[in-house]
Design an enzyme around this catalytic site. Structure first.
Site, PDB file in Angstrom:
ATOM      1  N   GLU A   1       0.848  -1.198   0.000  1.00 16.04           N
ATOM      2  CA  GLU A   1       0.000   0.000   0.000  1.00 16.04           C
ATOM      3  C   GLU A   1       0.886   1.251   0.000  1.00 16.04           C
ATOM      4  O   GLU A   1       1.856   1.340   0.759  1.00 16.04           O
ATOM      5  CB  GLU A   1      -0.879  -0.023   1.251  1.00 16.04           C
ATOM      6  CG  GLU A   1      -1.724   1.219   1.468  1.00 16.04           C
ATOM      7  CD  GLU A   1      -2.379   1.234   2.834  1.00 16.04           C
ATOM      8  OE1 GLU A   1      -3.317   2.026   3.018  1.00 16.04           O
ATOM      9  OE2 GLU A   1      -1.951   0.467   3.715  1.00 16.04           O
TER      10      GLU A   1
ATOM     11  N   LYS B   1      -9.594   2.494  -2.998  1.00 16.23           N
ATOM     12  CA  LYS B   1     -10.053   1.899  -1.751  1.00 16.23           C
ATOM     13  C   LYS B   1     -11.469   2.330  -1.407  1.00 16.23           C
ATOM     14  O   LYS B   1     -11.815   3.514  -1.492  1.00 16.23           O
ATOM     15  CB  LYS B   1      -9.092   2.268  -0.612  1.00 16.23           C
ATOM     16  CG  LYS B   1      -9.356   1.508   0.682  1.00 16.23           C
ATOM     17  CD  LYS B   1      -8.305   1.838   1.741  1.00 16.23           C
ATOM     18  CE  LYS B   1      -8.543   1.040   3.002  1.00 16.23           C
ATOM     19  NZ  LYS B   1      -7.595   1.410   4.079  1.00 16.23           N
TER      20      LYS B   1
ATOM     21  N   CYS C   1      -5.136  -2.679   2.892  1.00 15.46           N
ATOM     22  CA  CYS C   1      -5.014  -2.540   4.343  1.00 15.46           C
ATOM     23  C   CYS C   1      -6.189  -3.162   5.089  1.00 15.46           C
ATOM     24  O   CYS C   1      -6.429  -4.366   5.028  1.00 15.46           O
ATOM     25  CB  CYS C   1      -4.849  -1.061   4.702  1.00 15.46           C
ATOM     26  SG  CYS C   1      -4.448  -0.758   6.444  1.00 15.46           S
TER      27      CYS C   1
END
Length: 525
Positions: free
Chosen positions: A287, A348, A398
């Site tokens: 990430e 995301k 994440c």
């Protein structure tokens, strides 16, 4: 007359002493349950503690008749366990929010207190249903309901739900492809309740009940053995690809330093070239491994494109992005083909409060430091897979890897491989990186997909569709992990039906409270 009054006074004092001693004893047992729950998770504990963790709490609740007392004892268990599980929150706040230690501790305690409310309600519910509904029915049903509530309320915080404690218990967790991690939580609480009943009552009825639960466990383990063999055979017949997971180990304090952009990129390039997989394979960076806007055409952009050309591999990496200059930034993942062209971008979807956006900004301006000066991130359109020619991969950035719904969405959109990219540098050498990694194991089992994970500072790893951890790195070391994964298409009950157990438990718990309420009213009449 005086003697009678004296005796009454002595009896009153004795009664108060008994109640005081009983309360002290109950608090101790509630505290012990909290300690056992904390010890059920990594890095300091073992999953075996989970199977006895709630027995002391049940003992504390045994003679409690008032709902509010149940709430208090449940809260004590909750606060002890959550302080142990999420103590690292204080570390993050102090080191990256630049706040005093006492402020970090206070904010951590506030979050722990909020999470403890759900365990408090669980204990209160047991007291309310006592003598109307058997513990072995009320406890697992109520636990699943409140655990699910914790997982979705206020954006949700499903961090280390009870079932995750069994991530190393390979045969047991195969059951998750039917009922998800909630099914494992249900089973653990059921065993705790039955063991408590056997210890405290020891009647033929309880022994018979224990025999029934033992039979259920035997069936589940037998299913696990069968499923591991079956899934492994199906996986061996699936097409595969070599992967190289790059762990740059970039310190969070310099990660966004403008003067470190080139140095950071050089580290990832060096590790990638040193660990090149076969032609047409996949290289994964963590990430925001690219600490700049990849979409800006400059020499840094060209260096990344040239890497995919040199290695003749697919390259997946994290970077910030935006649609237009005035728009919010996105926490994104780019996929480059072996020809160097961008084949897809995932933005995301599930953002982390105070990490990627700041709710109640005016009330708590001190938390803006967590967004590294970028500000609030935008929300992506959905969990849509990226295409590697005819193969589809689902990217979990994440925190998204601990969301069963995210992995299910990818599976139902035809993803054949899950890729988790994350930056756990925030957590330091606390329990958090180990806890975070433990939860991703269930995404592989629930969907029966391979899951590969590239983490900036670790833990990076490869998880088989059976939940077996094929390989994993240590934390805080520059490393690369090479392996071979398969593109798998194995349907599961869970990816089709989702959290059907949770729905069932909510319906049953509603019936429990109706039954308890009606019986209480009859007693009052």
């Amino acid at each position: 007359m005086k003697l009678e009054k004296k005796n009454q006074k002595i009896q009153t004092i004795n009664k108060k002493n008994i109640l005081r001693n009983l309360f002290t004893s109950n608090v101790f047992f509630a505290f012990l349950s909290g300690l056992f729950l904390f010890l059920s998770f990594p890095k300091y504990g073992s999953g075996w503690f989970a199977w006895i963790a709630l027995i002391p709490l049940f003992y504390a609740l045994k003679n409690v008749t008032e709902f509010k007392q149940g709430l208090l004892l449940g809260f004590i268990t909750g606060i002890v366990s959550y302080i142990g599980i999420i103590y690292w929150i204080a570390y993050v706040i102090v080191h990256y929010g630049y706040l005093p230690l006492y402020t970090g501790i206070i904010l951590m305690l506030l979050l722990a207190s909020y999470l403890s409310v759900y365990l408090s309600l669980f204990a209160g519910g047991i007291v309310y249903c006592k003598d109307k509904v058997p513990l072995f029915l009320s406890a697992p049903v109520l636990w699943v309901c409140f655990e699910y509530g914790k997982s979705i309320m206020l954006t949700g915080f499903p961090w280390e739900n009870l079932g995750y404690s069994q991530y190393l218990n390979t045969y047991l967790i195969q059951f998750a492809d039917i009922l998800g991690v909630s099914g494992i939580s249900f089973l653990i609480v059921l065993v705790n309740a039955v063991v408590f009943r056997v210890i405290s009552t020891r009647t033929k009825k309880e022994y018979f009940l224990a025999g029934g639960v033992f039979f259920i466990l035997t069936v589940i383990y037998a299913y696990g053995v069968y499923r591991v063999e079956q899934v492994s055979k199906m996986v061996s017949q699936s097409p595969g690809i070599e992967v190289s997971l790059i762990q740059g180990n970039i310190d969070q304090s310099v990660k966004w330093d403008k003067n470190q952009k080139r140095a950071t990129l050089n580290i990832y390039e060096y590790l990638s070239l040193k660990n090149v997989p076969g032609s047409g394979s996949l290289i994964v960076w963590p990430e925001t491994a690219v600490p700049f806007k990849f979409q800006v055409m400059n020499d840094l952009h060209d260096q990344i494109v040239n890497l995919s050309l040199k290695t003749k591999s697919w390259l997946l990496f994290g970077s910030i992005s935006h649609l237009r200059e005035q728009d919010n930034y996105f926490n994104s993942a780019y996929l480059l083909s072996p020809n160097g062209d961008v084949r897809g971008r995932y933005d995301k979807v599930h953002l982390v409060p105070y990490g990627e956006y700041v709710p109640l900004r005016k009330l708590m301006p001190f938390v803006e430091g967590f967004t590294e000066g970028i500000g609030d991130f935008g929300v992506g359109p959905g969990f849509y897979p990226l295409s590697m020619d005819d193969k589809k991969i689902g990217v979990l950035i994440c925190y998204e890897a601990i969301l069963p719904s995210a992995a299910r969405a990818y599976k139902n959109n035809a993803a054949e491989l899950l890729v988790n990219i994350t930056n756990d540098a925030w957590f330091g050498a606390t329990s958090a990186p180990f806890q975070h990694f433990s939860m991703i194991v269930f995404r592989a089992v629930e969907t029966r997909l391979y899951l590969v994970r590239a983490a900036n500072t670790g833990i990076s790893g490869i998880v088989h569709p059976t939940g077996k951890i094929v390989a994993a790195t240590n934390i805080f070391q520059e490393d690369a992990l090479k392996g071979y994964v398969k593109f798998v298409k194995i349907p599961t009950f869970y990816d089709q039906c989702g959290d059907i157990l949770v729905l069932f438990c909510f319906v049953i718990s509603g019936l429990f409270f109706i039954i308890s309420f009606m019986r209480r009213n009859k007693k009052c009449q």
